[in-house]
Design an enzyme around this catalytic site. Structure first.
Site, PDB file in Angstrom:
ATOM      1  N   LYS A  13     -33.840  -3.523  22.155  1.00 17.74           N
ATOM      2  CA  LYS A  13     -32.717  -3.963  22.993  1.00 17.74           C
ATOM      3  C   LYS A  13     -32.737  -5.462  23.243  1.00 17.74           C
ATOM      4  O   LYS A  13     -31.719  -6.132  23.078  1.00 17.74           O
ATOM      5  CB  LYS A  13     -32.781  -3.235  24.339  1.00 17.74           C
ATOM      6  CG  LYS A  13     -31.597  -2.380  24.629  1.00 17.74           C
ATOM      7  CD  LYS A  13     -31.674  -1.714  26.007  1.00 17.74           C
ATOM      8  CE  LYS A  13     -33.030  -1.341  26.487  1.00 17.74           C
ATOM      9  NZ  LYS A  13     -33.506  -2.032  27.661  1.00 17.74           N
ATOM     10  N   ARG A  88     -29.281   1.181  34.728  1.00 15.91           N
ATOM     11  CA  ARG A  88     -30.384   1.992  34.222  1.00 15.91           C
ATOM     12  C   ARG A  88     -30.415   3.371  34.866  1.00 15.91           C
ATOM     13  O   ARG A  88     -31.311   4.155  34.614  1.00 15.91           O
ATOM     14  CB  ARG A  88     -31.697   1.268  34.521  1.00 15.91           C
ATOM     15  CG  ARG A  88     -32.578   1.037  33.303  1.00 15.91           C
ATOM     16  CD  ARG A  88     -33.840   0.378  33.787  1.00 15.91           C
ATOM     17  NE  ARG A  88     -34.827   0.136  32.782  1.00 15.91           N
ATOM     18  CZ  ARG A  88     -34.914  -0.957  32.038  1.00 15.91           C
ATOM     19  NH1 ARG A  88     -34.011  -1.905  32.135  1.00 15.91           N
ATOM     20  NH2 ARG A  88     -35.903  -1.089  31.189  1.00 15.91           N
ATOM     21  N   ARG A 127     -46.083  -4.792  20.567  1.00 15.00           N
ATOM     22  CA  ARG A 127     -45.194  -5.840  21.064  1.00 15.00           C
ATOM     23  C   ARG A 127     -45.952  -6.982  21.741  1.00 15.00           C
ATOM     24  O   ARG A 127     -46.902  -6.765  22.475  1.00 15.00           O
ATOM     25  CB  ARG A 127     -44.271  -5.212  22.091  1.00 15.00           C
ATOM     26  CG  ARG A 127     -42.900  -5.817  22.069  1.00 15.00           C
ATOM     27  CD  ARG A 127     -42.159  -5.297  23.235  1.00 15.00           C
ATOM     28  NE  ARG A 127     -40.939  -4.646  22.845  1.00 15.00           N
ATOM     29  CZ  ARG A 127     -40.019  -4.272  23.733  1.00 15.00           C
ATOM     30  NH1 ARG A 127     -40.241  -4.456  25.019  1.00 15.00           N
ATOM     31  NH2 ARG A 127     -38.923  -3.719  23.340  1.00 15.00           N
ATOM     32  N   ARG A 161     -47.427  -7.351  27.614  1.00 14.92           N
ATOM     33  CA  ARG A 161     -46.875  -7.246  28.963  1.00 14.92           C
ATOM     34  C   ARG A 161     -47.573  -6.149  29.759  1.00 14.92           C
ATOM     35  O   ARG A 161     -47.903  -5.110  29.210  1.00 14.92           O
ATOM     36  CB  ARG A 161     -45.378  -6.964  28.872  1.00 14.92           C
ATOM     37  CG  ARG A 161     -44.527  -8.094  29.416  1.00 14.92           C
ATOM     38  CD  ARG A 161     -43.095  -7.942  29.018  1.00 14.92           C
ATOM     39  NE  ARG A 161     -42.567  -6.633  29.374  1.00 14.92           N
ATOM     40  CZ  ARG A 161     -41.336  -6.217  29.052  1.00 14.92           C
ATOM     41  NH1 ARG A 161     -40.536  -7.002  28.383  1.00 14.92           N
ATOM     42  NH2 ARG A 161     -40.915  -5.031  29.407  1.00 14.92           N
ATOM     43  N   ARG A 172     -42.525   4.968  31.236  1.00 16.51           N
ATOM     44  CA  ARG A 172     -41.204   4.357  31.031  1.00 16.51           C
ATOM     45  C   ARG A 172     -40.313   5.246  30.171  1.00 16.51           C
ATOM     46  O   ARG A 172     -39.115   5.325  30.400  1.00 16.51           O
ATOM     47  CB  ARG A 172     -41.356   2.984  30.377  1.00 16.51           C
ATOM     48  CG  ARG A 172     -41.742   1.924  31.400  1.00 16.51           C
ATOM     49  CD  ARG A 172     -42.236   0.698  30.722  1.00 16.51           C
ATOM     50  NE  ARG A 172     -41.164  -0.030  30.071  1.00 16.51           N
ATOM     51  CZ  ARG A 172     -41.341  -0.811  29.012  1.00 16.51           C
ATOM     52  NH1 ARG A 172     -42.520  -0.927  28.464  1.00 16.51           N
ATOM     53  NH2 ARG A 172     -40.322  -1.461  28.519  1.00 16.51           N
TER      54      ARG A 172
END
Ligand code: ADP
Length: 215
Positions: A13, A88, A127, A161, A172
């Site tokens: 995204k 969200r 990531r 992160r 998540r």
């Protein structure tokens, strides 16, 4: 244009939002980035949001909606915007509708980036994010930086992160299924949703999204 981008964590995204916003000359509004900016600036809002984010939970609506609204009311967003990570959940979607209606505006499209769960986990694990600018995102396999651990754009340190530890990632995904996915039906009822297969190269996904917007 006013566009909402949805998709599970790991769908790409943020990457797509950056490219699409640039191509369409509209601001990219990411609530995740706004929260992270607040955290790095040490604001009260950032302090309140951090624990929820680190756990992979949603930040409460009373914090999130006001922050998103403030950003959308800035001058550069008057002609359109691309929302990434907001709304969200259904109550945020309803709040957005109220906001738009008050300004006699409407959404043009909701792009739903679709990816399988296994692929999502693989993507998230690799990531890396730039410490200087969180919109600079890399992947150890799919989008490596030229020098390992260093951002190509500004030389910032690349890090994992806090909300991308395995436990937070699982949470998540769960939060996405239970809270965010229902907004897709909410927007389908308004005839706004285009489903974009998010597998393959970044530029191919971008092209699919641009093609969907032309319709
Ligand atoms: P992603 O990696 O999924 O794109 P983001 O950067 O969009 O993640 O968001 C990171 C975290 O910020 C979320 O896990 C959540 O805790 C918080 N957050 C971002 N946007 C919202 C929102 N609209 N409502 C509640 N929490 C949010």
């Amino acid at each position: 244009m006013r566009i909402v981008l949805v998709g599970p964590p790991g769908a790409g995204k943020g990457t797509q939002a950056t490219v699409l916003a640039e191509t369409l000359s509209i601001p990219h509004i990411s609530t995740g980035d706004l929260f992270r900016a607040n955290i790095s600036q040490g604001t009260e809002l950032g302090r309140r949001a951090k624990a929820f984010m680190d756990a992979g939970d949603l930040v409460p609506d009373e914090i999130t909606i006001g922050m998103a609204k403030d950003r959308m009311e800035q001058e550069d967003a008057a002609g359109g915007f691309l929302l990434d990570g907001f709304p969200r959940n259904v109550s945020q979607a309803e709040a957005l509708d109220v906001m738009l209606k008050a300004g006699a505006m409407n959404l043009d499209a909701v792009l739903d980036l679709e990816v399988e769960e296994d692929e999502v986990v693989k993507r998230l694990a690799g990531r890396r994010t730039c410490r200087k600018d969180s919109s600079h995102i890399y992947h150890v396999d799919y989008r490596p930086s030229k020098v390992e651990g260093v951002c190509d754009i500004d030389g910032g340190e690349l890090y994992v992160r806090e909300d991308q530890t395995e436990e937070a990632v699982r949470n998540r995904l769960e939060v996405y299924h239970t809270q965010t996915e229902p907004i897709i039906d909410y927007y389908k009822a308004q005839g706004l949703v285009s489903t974009i297969p998010a597998l393959g190269e970044v530029k191919d996904v971008t092209q699919r999204a641009l093609d969907a917007l032309k319709k």
